[in-house]
Design a protein around this motif. Structure first.
Motif, PDB file in Angstrom:
ATOM      1  N   ALA A  13      -3.595   2.068   0.940  1.00  0.00           N
ATOM      2  CA  ALA A  13      -4.462   3.077   1.565  1.00  0.00           C
ATOM      3  C   ALA A  13      -5.909   2.888   1.119  1.00  0.00           C
ATOM      4  CB  ALA A  13      -3.965   4.476   1.220  1.00  0.00           C
ATOM      5  N   GLU A  17      -9.022   2.182   3.441  1.00  0.00           N
ATOM      6  CA  GLU A  17     -10.204   3.043   3.414  1.00  0.00           C
ATOM      7  C   GLU A  17     -11.473   2.193   3.271  1.00  0.00           C
ATOM      8  OE1 GLU A  17     -12.186   6.475   0.569  1.00  0.00           O
ATOM      9  OE2 GLU A  17     -10.012   6.144   0.499  1.00  0.00           O
ATOM     10  N   ALA A  35      -2.418   5.043   6.228  1.00  0.00           N
ATOM     11  CA  ALA A  35      -2.309   6.315   5.513  1.00  0.00           C
ATOM     12  C   ALA A  35      -1.043   7.066   5.920  1.00  0.00           C
ATOM     13  CB  ALA A  35      -3.550   7.167   5.772  1.00  0.00           C
TER      14      ALA A  35
END
Length: 188
Positions: A13, A17, A35
């Motif tokens: 994740a 990001e 996610a």
């Protein structure tokens, strides 16, 4: 080093990001997919652990119930021997023959109670073994579901690196497969 699916999902994740900061709509979409898959993988992994623990606990309790049943059946056999010995003593006659006959009858009543307890313990054992099998069944399906979700996360990472839509679509398929196996775990 032990494998921690939640930590690995968190790392994926974070990579997603970081990639999302490029403001590429495709990368943003894949990052959101990572996610979602990470949350699903962590949830399924936790449920998998709970089911494994339930299987072990139920199996252990079944062993204890079997031990109780075995003890009760041993007591039943001992009471049976006592009943027969007192019956023989009563049949032999003598000053205490009536007392021996009464004691033999008491043993018969005691045996019925002990037999009932042994059968109840065996019924409890059977229920616990069935519960253990159910937990183990769910655990296996959840293991497969978590694996598909985690592979989906990894394929999403490949989609981010290569910027190839087929990898992202593949990760969605893996995620759906994981959800299907999750459903099978609780519906069968």
């Amino acid at each position: 080093m032990t494998y921690d699916p939640a930590l690995e999902a968190h790392e994926h994740a974070e990579h997603a990001e970081h990639a999302a900061h490029e403001h590429d709509p495709f990368i943003n979409l894949v990052s959101i997919t990572v996610a979602v898959l990470a949350v699903l993988a962590a949830t399924v992994g936790s449920l998998e652990t709970i089911e494994a623990g339930g299987a072990i606990t139920s199996a252990s309790e079944a062993v204890l119930a079997q031990d109780k049943a075995t003890d009760a059946w041993d007591e039943y056999q001992a009471d049976s021997l006592k009943k027969h010995i007192y019956g023989i003593a009563a049949d032999a006659g003598g000053a205490k023959a009536a007392k021996y006959a009464d004691t033999a009858k008491e043993q018969t009543g005691k045996q019925a109670e002990v037999k009932k307890q042994a059968q109840e313990d065996e019924t409890e054992r059977d229920k616990l073994l069935a519960a253990s099998r159910q937990h183990e069944h769910r655990h296996h399906w959840l293991t497969a579901a978590a694996t598909l979700l985690e592979i989906g996360i990894a394929v999403c990472t490949v989609a981010i690196i290569t910027r190839k839509r087929p990898f992202w679509l593949g990760s969605l398929g893996l995620g759906l497969g994981g959800l299907a196996l999750f459903a099978v775990a609780f519906l069968t």
